[in-house]
Design an enzyme around this catalytic site. Structure first.
Site, PDB file in Angstrom:
ATOM      1  CG  ASP A  96      -1.980  -0.972   1.268  1.00 47.62           C
ATOM      2  OD1 ASP A  96      -2.102  -1.740   0.293  1.00 47.62           O
ATOM      3  OD2 ASP A  96      -2.729  -1.010   2.259  1.00 47.62           O
ATOM      4  CG  HIS A 153       2.673  -8.742   0.976  1.00 48.99           C
ATOM      5  ND1 HIS A 153       2.089  -9.875   1.513  1.00 48.99           N
ATOM      6  CD2 HIS A 153       2.536  -7.775   1.919  1.00 48.99           C
ATOM      7  CE1 HIS A 153       1.608  -9.597   2.718  1.00 48.99           C
ATOM      8  NE2 HIS A 153       1.874  -8.322   2.987  1.00 48.99           N
ATOM      9  CB  SER A 259      11.327   4.078   4.018  1.00 52.34           C
ATOM     10  OG  SER A 259      12.212   4.778   3.179  1.00 52.34           O
TER      11      SER A 259
END
Length: 297
Positions: A96, A153, A259
């Protein structure tokens, strides 16, 4: 530093150069890992409110469910909160966040921001042999804001081949620094993971920043090499019982505080990015990001 910056922006950028970034990050890291009871709960509650974090999608939903700020920040999502696209002809968003830049690696250079490029060789630790498979390929840079889910992921199925720890600075990573700090992603501390896929090589670079307490991977835990300027490398078997393999959508790492993830793809791996993907696009883990060029495999 751009002449178009406001006075306040110029002050912020100057402060980035002079403040003790590593010392501040170590202090924040200790506080984020500390179990402080009601104070931890209060700080988490304030953070949730300040950034409008949707805790309904988290597996643990209350501030009091987390004994440290780190555990809150790396919170797990409940099952079904993100659907991983299962089309073997695509790659999915690994996090995300929001796309900072994406595009072609031209003459060994990646775009950081208008007027700023950086080299794939320096990004991956300075070794030309490591960078060679990505020359002429594509790249993606996705920024994770404080409100985002901070586990990373896999965008496609892969086998881990090498991990590289590259020491460096800890500049803040945001649009302002990207537009004003040369070689930002290639000068900050980072962990590079090199993977083999059926389409070629993939690198995922987890870039540190100010107050990023640490970077973890699922196979090695928290990456904490001795302080210094040495680059550390770990090799992994490509096959056999000890090979470390991932399916599309599997977790591969996480940020304790957030980050940026920079991904580089071998030439002819990606045919095109999604039409709605570009700088500023909000990304959602698991959704389609790009089409694979199966004609080249």
């Amino acid at each position: 530093m751009s002449s178009k910056n406001s006075l306040s922006d110029k002050i912020k950028i100057t402060f980035q150069y002079i403040m003790p970034k590593h010392a501040i990050s170590r202090l924040v890291g200790k506080l984020a890992a500390a179990k402080m009871g009601w104070l931890t709960t209060k700080l988490i509650s304030m953070f949730i409110k300040a950034y409008g974090i949707n805790m309904n999608e988290a597996k643990l939903k209350k501030a009091s469910d987390f004994d440290t700020f780190n555990n809150f920040f790396t919170r797990e999502l409940e099952e079904g909160a993100r659907i991983i696209d299962n089309d073997e002809n695509t790659i999915c968003y690994p996090v995300d966040g929001a796309i900072s830049q994406q595009g072609d690696i031209i003459d060994g250079q990646l775009i950081q921001a208008k007027g700023f490029n950086y080299s794939v060789t320096s990004l991956l630790g300075g070794d030309e042999k490591t960078a060679a498979p990505f020359q002429g390929g594509k790249f993606s840079c996705i920024y994770l804001a404080p409100k985002d889910y901070h586990r990373i992921h896999m965008p496609m199925a892969a086998t881990l081949r090498e991990m590289i720890y590259v020491p460096g600075e800890l500049f803040s990573v945001n649009p302002l620094t990207a537009q004003n700090v040369p070689d930002l992603f290639a000068r900050n501390e980072r962990v590079v993971a090199i993977f083999d896929t059926e389409m070629g090589e993939l690198a995922m670079v987890l870039v540190g920043a100010t107050i990023v307490a640490s970077i973890e991977t699922t196979w090695a835990g928290t990456i904490t090499p001795p302080a210094g300027k040495d680059i550390f490398r770990w090799q992994y078997p490509k096959d056999g019982a000890d090979a470390i393999t991932f399916e599309k959508g599997d977790e591969m790492g996480r940020f304790k505080l957030g980050s940026t993830v920079v991904s580089t793809f071998a030439p002819n791996m990606i045919s095109e990015f999604a039409t709605d993907a570009g700088p500023g696009t909000v990304t959602r883990l698991g959704e389609i990001y790009a089409a694979l060029d199966k004609s080249a495999s």
